[in-house]
Design an enzyme around this catalytic site. Structure first.
Site, PDB file in Angstrom:
ATOM      1  N   LEU A  41       0.825  -1.203   0.000  1.00 50.30           N
ATOM      2  CA  LEU A  41       0.000   0.000   0.000  1.00 50.30           C
ATOM      3  C   LEU A  41       0.860   1.254   0.000  1.00 50.30           C
ATOM      4  O   LEU A  41       1.721   1.434   0.864  1.00 50.30           O
ATOM      5  CB  LEU A  41      -0.942   0.020   1.213  1.00 50.30           C
ATOM      6  CG  LEU A  41      -1.990   1.138   1.197  1.00 50.30           C
ATOM      7  CD1 LEU A  41      -2.898   1.018  -0.026  1.00 50.30           C
ATOM      8  CD2 LEU A  41      -2.827   1.111   2.469  1.00 50.30           C
ATOM      9  N   TRP A  42       0.624   2.117  -1.004  1.00 48.82           N
ATOM     10  CA  TRP A  42       1.198   3.444  -1.066  1.00 48.82           C
ATOM     11  C   TRP A  42       0.372   4.311  -0.096  1.00 48.82           C
ATOM     12  O   TRP A  42      -0.739   4.722  -0.411  1.00 48.82           O
ATOM     13  CB  TRP A  42       1.078   4.019  -2.460  1.00 48.82           C
ATOM     14  CG  TRP A  42       2.039   3.624  -3.539  1.00 48.82           C
ATOM     15  CD1 TRP A  42       2.771   4.486  -4.287  1.00 48.82           C
ATOM     16  CD2 TRP A  42       2.329   2.315  -4.079  1.00 48.82           C
ATOM     17  NE1 TRP A  42       3.510   3.791  -5.246  1.00 48.82           N
ATOM     18  CE2 TRP A  42       3.246   2.463  -5.133  1.00 48.82           C
ATOM     19  CE3 TRP A  42       1.889   1.013  -3.753  1.00 48.82           C
ATOM     20  CZ2 TRP A  42       3.748   1.390  -5.867  1.00 48.82           C
ATOM     21  CZ3 TRP A  42       2.374  -0.062  -4.474  1.00 48.82           C
ATOM     22  CH2 TRP A  42       3.298   0.124  -5.511  1.00 48.82           C
TER      23      TRP A  42
ATOM     24  N   ILE B 113       4.401  -1.580   3.357  1.00 53.97           N
ATOM     25  CA  ILE B 113       3.958  -0.189   3.286  1.00 53.97           C
ATOM     26  C   ILE B 113       4.967   0.631   2.495  1.00 53.97           C
ATOM     27  O   ILE B 113       6.171   0.607   2.785  1.00 53.97           O
ATOM     28  CB  ILE B 113       3.808   0.425   4.700  1.00 53.97           C
ATOM     29  CG1 ILE B 113       2.747  -0.325   5.513  1.00 53.97           C
ATOM     30  CG2 ILE B 113       3.502   1.918   4.616  1.00 53.97           C
ATOM     31  CD1 ILE B 113       1.337  -0.185   4.997  1.00 53.97           C
ATOM     32  N   LYS B 114       4.477   1.379   1.505  1.00 50.97           N
ATOM     33  CA  LYS B 114       5.318   2.333   0.790  1.00 50.97           C
ATOM     34  C   LYS B 114       4.994   3.730   1.297  1.00 50.97           C
ATOM     35  O   LYS B 114       3.825   4.126   1.349  1.00 50.97           O
ATOM     36  CB  LYS B 114       5.081   2.275  -0.712  1.00 50.97           C
ATOM     37  CG  LYS B 114       5.922   3.293  -1.485  1.00 50.97           C
ATOM     38  CD  LYS B 114       5.492   3.426  -2.926  1.00 50.97           C
ATOM     39  CE  LYS B 114       6.316   4.522  -3.606  1.00 50.97           C
ATOM     40  NZ  LYS B 114       5.832   4.843  -4.974  1.00 50.97           N
ATOM     41  N   GLN B 115       6.026   4.474   1.666  1.00 53.32           N
ATOM     42  CA  GLN B 115       5.806   5.807   2.209  1.00 53.32           C
ATOM     43  C   GLN B 115       6.951   6.731   1.782  1.00 53.32           C
ATOM     44  O   GLN B 115       8.088   6.295   1.595  1.00 53.32           O
ATOM     45  CB  GLN B 115       5.740   5.752   3.742  1.00 53.32           C
ATOM     46  CG  GLN B 115       5.427   7.055   4.431  1.00 53.32           C
ATOM     47  CD  GLN B 115       4.125   7.668   3.957  1.00 53.32           C
ATOM     48  OE1 GLN B 115       4.139   8.487   3.041  1.00 53.32           O
ATOM     49  NE2 GLN B 115       3.013   7.250   4.573  1.00 53.32           N
TER      50      GLN B 115
END
Length: 350
Positions: free
Chosen positions: A199-200, A237-239
């Site tokens: 998830l972005w 998680i993409k952050q």
């Protein structure tokens, strides 16, 4: 290897490579490692097929067996327009070259669109793990709406051989409630078919940017976005790398605690990123930071981001424009440089 890393870090080398975290201790984190899937995900509700998909992601490319990831993401043809994204190097209008760059660059996986991976499926699905980005901010409507909409079904991703699916939620936006529901349903379907989920976790609201700072990249707001993402059962998680802190206090909304600023995430980029990791259930969901836009100092910026992510307890980097907006050989060099940070034993957990 470490010499080149230190050279590119320049005046920040000592501050970034020797810093010891004072907020959240590394002993509380679930750190990346060769046994990450066994140690973290085996006790979970993920099916054996999902465990296999996660292991496939971790077992490919130059970082195979380390627990770290280097992913090439190319959805900018939709998110920013194909012209804006590919004019610097027009070969990437042909999606085949996107997959080639990921393979030549030693990446764990390539994350891109249904269109790119659909055309490449039979040629490459068995050569590098596919991550299908299932929703996008369609950037042609006028005025621009800045909304994430679904571009296909989960079954399509599975049929073209994907190991994982990725999606974006604009947390804080008027459309976020709908996006949360759509992505939650899509991730459940992906898990049922044995695919991992990424998830972005981006924040988006005009009020988050003030005259003084852009709090879209504050540690406290991005950290909370991460926490919501793991709650939606994102495996990874993409952050964006945090650039400041204090979004809740400056914008005077929501709820927080004074210890977030006085103890847990004090004024240092590694502390801010450590707070992002903490909000990923102390690293149970791996944190991969994005590489950001291409510019004049891409190699130095990529190394800096990788060092901060690794030392904070993150799982890796997902870097696109810095790699594909230049000749392929130079893009491969940049991706390899990022991977060298995770391969360097001298770059330790802070």
């Amino acid at each position: 290897m470490i010499g080149e890393i230190e050279r590119l870090l320049g005046d920040e080398a000592e501050a970034l490579l020797t810093y010891r975290a004072k907020g959240i201790s590394a002993e509380h984190l679930h750190l990346p490692g060769p046994d990450f899937v066994d140690r973290v995900f085996t006790p979970s509700d993920r099916s054996p097929q999902v465990l296999r998909s996660l292991q496939q992601l971790l077992d490919h490319g130059r970082l195979a067996g380390t627990g770290y990831m280097s992913i090439l993401p190319v959805d900018q043809g939709i998110e920013h327009s194909a012209g804006a994204s590919f004019a610097p190097n027009p070969i990437y209008f042909d999606g085949d070259n996107i997959v080639k760059l990921a393979i030549e660059g030693g990446c764990n996986a390539v994350a891109t669109t249904f269109g790119v991976l659909g055309f490449a499926a039979r040629k490459y699905a068995h050569k590098i793990p596919f991550i299908v980005k299932i929703n996008h901010n369609e950037f042609l409507s006028y005025p621009n709406r800045y909304d994430q909409v679904m571009f296909g079904r989960i079954e399509q991703a599975w049929n073209l051989g994907a190991v994982a699916v990725g999606a974006t939620i604009y947390f804080g936006s008027p459309e976020s409630s709908r996006q949360i529901q759509e992505v939650s349903e899509a991730f459940q379907a992906a898990h049922e078919l044995g695919m991992a989920t990424i998830l972005w976790c981006y924040t988006r609201n005009a009020a988050f940017k003030t005259a003084e700072k852009d709090y879209h990249v504050s540690a406290d707001l991005t950290g909370q976005a991460n926490h919501l993402g793991v709650t939606l059962q994102a495996d990874i998680i993409k952050q964006k790398l945090p650039e400041n802190n204090g979004g809740y206090e400056a914008l005077k909304f929501g709820k927080t605690h004074k210890k977030v600023y006085s103890e847990l995430a004090t004024d240092h980029p590694i502390e801010w990123t450590r707070y992002q990791v903490a909000n990923c259930y102390m690293g149970r969901a791996g944190l991969i930071n994005s590489g950001g836009a291409s510019g004049d100092n891409d190699f130095a910026e990529a190394v800096r981001t990788a060092v901060i992510n690794k030392r904070a307890g993150g799982m890796g980097l997902i870097s696109g424009r810095k790699a594909f907006q230049r000749p392929m050989a130079d893009g491969v060099k940049l991706l390899n440089l990022i991977q060298d940070v995770y391969l360097a034993p001298e770059v330790t957990i802070a």
